[in-house]
Scaffold this motif. Structure first.
Motif, mmCIF file in Angstrom:
data_model
loop_
_atom_site.group_PDB
_atom_site.id
_atom_site.type_symbol
_atom_site.label_atom_id
_atom_site.label_comp_id
_atom_site.label_asym_id
_atom_site.label_seq_id
_atom_site.Cartn_x
_atom_site.Cartn_y
_atom_site.Cartn_z
ATOM 1 N N ALA A 33 0.845 -1.186 0.000
ATOM 2 C CA ALA A 33 0.000 0.000 0.000
ATOM 3 C C ALA A 33 0.883 1.239 0.000
ATOM 4 O O ALA A 33 1.999 1.217 0.507
ATOM 5 C CB ALA A 33 -0.918 0.031 1.210
ATOM 6 N N GLY A 35 0.822 5.101 1.323
ATOM 7 C CA GLY A 35 0.122 5.983 2.244
ATOM 8 C C GLY A 35 0.726 7.373 2.253
ATOM 9 O O GLY A 35 1.925 7.543 2.031
ATOM 10 N N CYS A 50 -4.583 6.427 1.979
ATOM 11 C CA CYS A 50 -3.778 5.318 1.503
ATOM 12 C C CYS A 50 -4.532 4.566 0.418
ATOM 13 O O CYS A 50 -5.753 4.718 0.276
ATOM 14 C CB CYS A 50 -3.382 4.379 2.628
ATOM 15 S SG CYS A 50 -4.768 3.651 3.533
ATOM 16 N N THR A 52 -4.255 0.562 -1.723
ATOM 17 C CA THR A 52 -3.563 -0.693 -1.931
ATOM 18 C C THR A 52 -3.261 -0.863 -3.413
ATOM 19 O O THR A 52 -4.079 -0.548 -4.273
ATOM 20 C CB THR A 52 -4.408 -1.877 -1.438
ATOM 21 O OG1 THR A 52 -5.640 -1.911 -2.165
ATOM 22 C CG2 THR A 52 -4.701 -1.745 0.040
ATOM 23 N N TYR A 59 -8.488 4.655 1.522
ATOM 24 C CA TYR A 59 -8.925 5.141 2.831
ATOM 25 C C TYR A 59 -8.585 6.624 2.908
ATOM 26 O O TYR A 59 -7.537 7.062 2.410
ATOM 27 C CB TYR A 59 -8.217 4.380 3.955
ATOM 28 C CG TYR A 59 -8.313 5.086 5.289
ATOM 29 C CD1 TYR A 59 -7.295 5.934 5.720
ATOM 30 C CD2 TYR A 59 -9.429 4.933 6.105
ATOM 31 C CE1 TYR A 59 -7.384 6.604 6.928
ATOM 32 C CE2 TYR A 59 -9.523 5.607 7.302
ATOM 33 C CZ TYR A 59 -8.494 6.439 7.708
ATOM 34 O OH TYR A 59 -8.592 7.097 8.897
ATOM 35 N N CYS A 106 -3.588 -0.656 4.877
ATOM 36 C CA CYS A 106 -4.595 0.282 4.390
ATOM 37 C C CYS A 106 -5.952 -0.390 4.424
ATOM 38 O O CYS A 106 -6.191 -1.334 3.674
ATOM 39 C CB CYS A 106 -4.249 0.735 2.969
ATOM 40 S SG CYS A 106 -5.340 2.008 2.311
ATOM 41 N N MET A 112 -5.015 3.463 8.635
ATOM 42 C CA MET A 112 -3.631 3.242 8.247
ATOM 43 C C MET A 112 -2.727 3.399 9.463
ATOM 44 O O MET A 112 -2.668 4.473 10.064
ATOM 45 C CB MET A 112 -3.238 4.214 7.122
ATOM 46 C CG MET A 112 -3.742 5.634 7.323
ATOM 47 S SD MET A 112 -3.662 6.691 5.862
ATOM 48 C CE MET A 112 -1.951 6.679 5.440
#
Length: 130
Positions: A33, A35, A50, A52, A59, A106, A112
């Motif tokens: 992921a 972020g 974040c 993936t 998110y 994530c 996160m």
């Protein structure tokens, strides 16, 4: 060697937009992921957004929902973008991108956790004037 290069910060007026980029190199796997974290002077580091890599789960922390968008640049597979619109003075901070290879870096449900991020880029400063 894994390297992350963040760029795109600057000075912008409230209500304006900035686009941050994170270029990742040296990582051989696809299960990770990306972020974005930020840290304002005198405040703790905060997870902002974040995504993936494998399935595109995203998110956003509540304060940026509807204003920020995280994505992968379509013509540059190792570059990730944080598009920031309707910026507010409280968005002023140093922004860091990081790559997470932990079990759950994530998640829509759990957010996160910085402890699940192994590689960090240098910060890029965002200053929003009111």
């Amino acid at each position: 060697e894994v390297q992350l290069q963040a760029s795109g910060g600057g000075l912008v007026q409230a209500g304006g937009s900035l686009s941050l980029s994170c270029e990742v190199s040296g990582f051989a796997f696809d299960d990770y992921a990306i972020g974005w974290f930020r840290q304002a002077p005198g405040k703790e580091r905060e997870g902002v957004s974040c995504i993936t890599n494998r399935n595109g789960i995203t998110y956003y922390t509540d304060s940026v929902k509807g204003r920020f968008t995280i994505s992968k640049r379509t013509n540059a597979m190792n570059t990730w973008i944080l598009q920031m619109n309707s910026l507010k003075s409280e968005d002023t901070a140093a922004y860091y991108c990081a790559e997470g290879t932990g079990p759950n870096p994530c998640s829509v449900l759990t957010g996160m956790d910085p402890l699940e991020y192994d590689y960090w880029g240098q910060g890029t400063l965002v200053t929003v004037s009111s």
